[in-house]
Design a protein around this motif. Structure first.
Motif, short mmCIF file in Angstrom:
data_model
loop_
_atom_site.label_atom_id
_atom_site.label_comp_id
_atom_site.label_asym_id
_atom_site.label_seq_id
_atom_site.Cartn_x
_atom_site.Cartn_y
_atom_site.Cartn_z
N LYS A 1 0.82 -1.22 0.00
CA LYS A 1 0.00 0.00 0.00
C LYS A 1 0.85 1.26 0.00
CE LYS A 1 -4.20 -1.64 2.32
NZ LYS A 1 -4.97 -1.57 3.60
N GLU A 2 1.95 1.21 0.72
CA GLU A 2 2.80 2.40 0.84
C GLU A 2 3.48 2.75 -0.48
OE1 GLU A 2 3.19 4.50 3.37
OE2 GLU A 2 1.60 3.39 4.42
N ILE A 3 3.91 1.75 -1.24
CA ILE A 3 4.61 2.04 -2.48
C ILE A 3 3.67 2.59 -3.54
CG2 ILE A 3 4.37 -0.23 -3.53
CD1 ILE A 3 7.49 2.00 -3.57
N MET A 4 2.38 2.25 -3.45
CA MET A 4 1.42 2.74 -4.45
C MET A 4 1.11 4.23 -4.27
SD MET A 4 -1.26 -0.41 -4.57
CE MET A 4 -0.64 -2.08 -4.65
N LYS A 5 1.47 4.78 -3.14
CA LYS A 5 1.25 6.21 -2.93
C LYS A 5 2.29 7.07 -3.63
CE LYS A 5 -0.86 5.40 1.61
NZ LYS A 5 -0.72 5.63 3.08
N LEU A 6 3.44 6.47 -3.94
CA LEU A 6 4.49 7.21 -4.62
C LEU A 6 4.25 7.22 -6.12
CD1 LEU A 6 7.64 5.82 -2.75
CD2 LEU A 6 6.50 8.02 -2.39
N PRO A 7 4.62 8.27 -6.84
CA PRO A 7 4.45 8.29 -8.30
C PRO A 7 5.41 7.32 -8.96
CG PRO A 7 5.55 10.29 -7.54
CD PRO A 7 5.10 9.57 -6.32
N GLY A 8 4.85 6.49 -9.83
CA GLY A 8 5.67 5.50 -10.53
C GLY A 8 4.79 4.41 -11.11
N VAL A 9 5.42 3.47 -11.81
CA VAL A 9 4.74 2.31 -12.40
C VAL A 9 5.03 1.11 -11.52
CG1 VAL A 9 4.52 0.86 -14.44
CG2 VAL A 9 4.94 3.30 -14.71
N TRP A 10 3.99 0.62 -10.84
CA TRP A 10 4.16 -0.44 -9.85
C TRP A 10 3.32 -1.67 -10.24
CZ3 TRP A 10 8.06 1.56 -7.60
CH2 TRP A 10 8.11 2.90 -7.26
N ASP A 11 3.42 -2.13 -11.47
CA ASP A 11 2.56 -3.21 -11.97
C ASP A 11 2.72 -4.52 -11.19
OD1 ASP A 11 1.64 -1.42 -13.80
OD2 ASP A 11 2.71 -2.25 -15.51
N PRO A 12 3.94 -5.04 -10.97
CA PRO A 12 4.03 -6.32 -10.24
C PRO A 12 3.53 -6.25 -8.81
CG PRO A 12 6.21 -5.43 -10.67
CD PRO A 12 5.27 -4.58 -11.42
N PHE A 13 3.72 -5.11 -8.15
CA PHE A 13 3.23 -4.96 -6.77
C PHE A 13 1.71 -4.91 -6.73
CE2 PHE A 13 7.36 -2.68 -6.98
CZ PHE A 13 8.10 -3.57 -6.24
N VAL A 14 1.12 -4.21 -7.70
CA VAL A 14 -0.34 -4.11 -7.75
C VAL A 14 -0.97 -5.47 -8.03
CG1 VAL A 14 -2.26 -3.08 -9.03
CG2 VAL A 14 -0.33 -1.67 -8.39
N LEU A 15 -0.41 -6.20 -8.99
CA LEU A 15 -0.96 -7.51 -9.33
C LEU A 15 -0.87 -8.50 -8.18
CD1 LEU A 15 0.36 -7.94 -12.99
CD2 LEU A 15 -1.95 -7.41 -12.27
N SER A 16 0.24 -8.45 -7.45
CA SER A 16 0.37 -9.35 -6.30
C SER A 16 -0.64 -9.00 -5.20
CB SER A 16 1.80 -9.29 -5.75
OG SER A 16 2.14 -7.97 -5.38
N TYR A 17 -0.85 -7.72 -4.97
CA TYR A 17 -1.81 -7.29 -3.95
C TYR A 17 -3.23 -7.67 -4.36
CZ TYR A 17 -3.98 -4.23 -0.46
OH TYR A 17 -4.72 -3.74 0.58
N ILE A 18 -3.57 -7.51 -5.65
CA ILE A 18 -4.89 -7.87 -6.14
C ILE A 18 -5.12 -9.37 -6.03
CG2 ILE A 18 -6.37 -7.90 -8.20
CD1 ILE A 18 -6.10 -5.17 -6.83
N ASP A 19 -4.09 -10.15 -6.29
CA ASP A 19 -4.22 -11.60 -6.17
C ASP A 19 -4.57 -12.02 -4.75
OD1 ASP A 19 -4.13 -14.27 -6.78
OD2 ASP A 19 -1.95 -14.43 -6.71
N MET A 20 -3.95 -11.39 -3.78
CA MET A 20 -4.27 -11.72 -2.39
C MET A 20 -5.67 -11.25 -2.00
SD MET A 20 -0.65 -11.14 -0.34
CE MET A 20 -0.41 -9.47 -0.90
N LEU A 21 -6.06 -10.06 -2.43
CA LEU A 21 -7.40 -9.57 -2.12
C LEU A 21 -8.48 -10.45 -2.77
CD1 LEU A 21 -6.92 -5.70 -2.50
CD2 LEU A 21 -7.21 -6.97 -0.38
N GLU A 22 -8.22 -10.90 -3.97
CA GLU A 22 -9.18 -11.77 -4.65
C GLU A 22 -9.30 -13.12 -3.95
OE1 GLU A 22 -10.13 -13.21 -9.24
OE2 GLU A 22 -8.17 -12.41 -8.70
#
Length: 486
Positions: free
Chosen positions: A225-246
């Motif tokens: 969650k903390e890294i998504m607040k910074l400006p940048g492209v965070w595709d692998p982190f987002v996909l891993s977080y979505i996989d756990m939430l799903e």
């Protein structure tokens, strides 16, 4: 490398038929190239010690060995150059440490005999030699361990880097720490995936394993969650977080994370974010209205994306009047790119759109609005004589669809395109007829030869039968003659 002439020819070694005059002429012809070589890092100073001069020459030898891919020689020189870390008189210790770190990792990556122990010892030495590069070296060390499957060691390196502090924390240092925390959360996700695989492989419920999985999920989600607040492209982190939430059926939270990642103005434009949002919403049966909204923004970012075919089909399923014209614009945008020029699905979509538009009044006016910026080159791009012959050879169905499209858009242009198709078809049919005739002639020849062979066999059989009859008659006459004599 200072004298290219010496590299090409060794002085004093002449051929049998060569003379010194020929050599001087060849030397005049050879020109030294003006190569843009990088300036030396350390220049010669008027007052320098012998140690500094030796290290400067050693660095030059390392550079030449790297350029020629002589990794063993570069490693030998590097072992001597590492003595600069013990120099207390140098005024640039951080620069020396960075040079050793960059060149040393390059040598280790390419050396054929390098082992994981060599990497670990080298990284440990470099980390403690330069304070400013400690976090970078720790992160690179964890990457190398992660690639080699040493997840626990990589996690330990990241945890050490998280707890490391030196002096007053700067902005760059805080960003690096957040990046290290994000990769630590990514490693927690990998461990969570391993635990999930073990749970799914066994049918029995294990409360301890599930609780351990949930603890890894909490640790990973906090860092991601903390890294998504910074400006940048965070595709692998987002996909891993979505996989756990799903996995934990938190679909609302997953949609919120994907929406924030796609529509946050602080983040750079990222088409992948909209693709991830659309695929997740489609997977969980969200209404087509929301899907169209996501694909509309994606169309403005990447109009040549493959998902635009799904966007066009959704627009065709809609009951709104303006969606049909939008679908026409989406298909024409796809056909502007050479990769979609011979795609049958795109042309079929365009054909269905034209058939529906014909049922409306002033449909040509709608077409002219979409073709206003394309009328100078669009027809010449898709409906040339070469393209017609190619479509006929590769895909006749595509030729028929394009014939219908050009007939609806521009009937005058259709005569040329269709005529080429007919000419090529006539040529193809004439060739087919020639092959049929040749095959028929070959069959006739074979039948004639077979008939002749049958006649020959019949004649041979008849001759055999006549011989047998004559022999029987002779035998009968001899028997009669013998009977009379008796």
């Amino acid at each position: 490398m200072d004298d290219l002439e010496s590299e090409l020819r060794v002085p004093g070694e002449l051929g049998e038929n060569e003379s010194s005059d020929d050599e001087s002429i060849n030397r005049k012809r050879i020109k030294k190239p003006n190569l843009p070589l990088a300036p030396p890092i350390f220049k010669e100073k008027p007052c320098e010690t012998g140690f500094h001069k030796t290290t400067r020459n050693c660095l030059q030898h390392i550079r030449e060995a790297l350029l020629h891919h002589r990794w063993q020689k570069a490693a030998e020189y590097m072992s001597s150059y590492s003595q600069t870390l013990e120099d207390t008189t140098a005024n640039m210790p951080q620069l020396y440490a960075e040079i050793i770190w960059r060149i040393g990792t390059e040598i280790l990556h390419h050396h054929p005999d390098s082992k994981l122990e060599d990497y670990n010892s080298f990284y440990e030495r470099v980390k403690h030699s330069g304070v400013k590069h400690y976090l970078k070296v720790c992160l690179e060390h964890s990457f190398h361990l992660l690639v080699n499957g040493q997840f626990e060691d990589a996690k330990r390196q990241l945890s050490i880097a998280e707890s490391w502090r030196y002096g007053k924390q700067s902005a760059d240092q805080s960003q690096r720490i957040k990046l290290i925390q994000a990769y630590s959360g990514f490693l927690d996700y990998i461990i969570w995936c391993e635990k999930k695989a073990t749970v799914s492989s066994t049918d029995e419920y294990d409360a301890g394993v599930n609780q351990e999985m949930h603890s890894y999920f909490r640790q990973s989600s906090v860092n991601l969650k903390e890294i998504m607040k910074l400006p940048g492209v965070w595709d692998p982190f987002v996909l891993s977080y979505i996989d756990m939430l799903e996995f934990y059926n938190d679909h609302e939270g997953a949609v919120k994370v994907l929406n924030d990642y796609a529509y946050d103005n602080n983040l750079p434009p990222n088409p992948n974010a909209h693709v991830y949002l659309y695929r997740y919403m489609k997977k969980h049966d969200h209404p087509s209205k929301k899907l169209l909204k996501v694909l509309k923004i994606l169309h403005t970012l990447v109009p040549s994306l493959e998902l635009m075919l799904e966007y066009c089909s959704l627009l065709l399923q809609s009951d709104k009047e303006g969606d049909l014209q939008k679908a026409l614009g989406v298909v024409l945008d796809l056909l502007d790119y050479a990769s979609w020029r011979s795609n049958l699905d795109v042309w079929n979509h365009l054909m269905t759109i034209i058939k529906r538009l014909r049922l409306r009044k002033q449909w040509l006016k709608l077409v002219e609005e979409e073709m206003a910026n394309r009328k100078d080159w669009w027809l010449a791009m898709h409906f040339t004589t070469f393209q017609a012959r190619r479509d006929l050879a590769v895909n006749r169905e595509l030729l028929e669809v394009k014939r219908f499209v050009v007939g609806a858009f521009c009937p005058r242009y259709a005569s040329m395109y269709c005529g080429v198709g007919k000419e090529t078809r006539k040529g193809v049919t004439s060739e087919a007829q020639k092959t049929k005739r040749s095959k028929k002639a070959e069959k006739d020849k074979e039948s004639k030869t077979a008939k002749k062979a049958q006649k020959r066999t019949r004649k041979a059989k008849s001759r055999l039968t006549l011989r047998k009859l004559l022999e029987r008659r002779r035998a009968h006459r001899q028997e009669q003659k013998c009977f009379k004599d008796a």
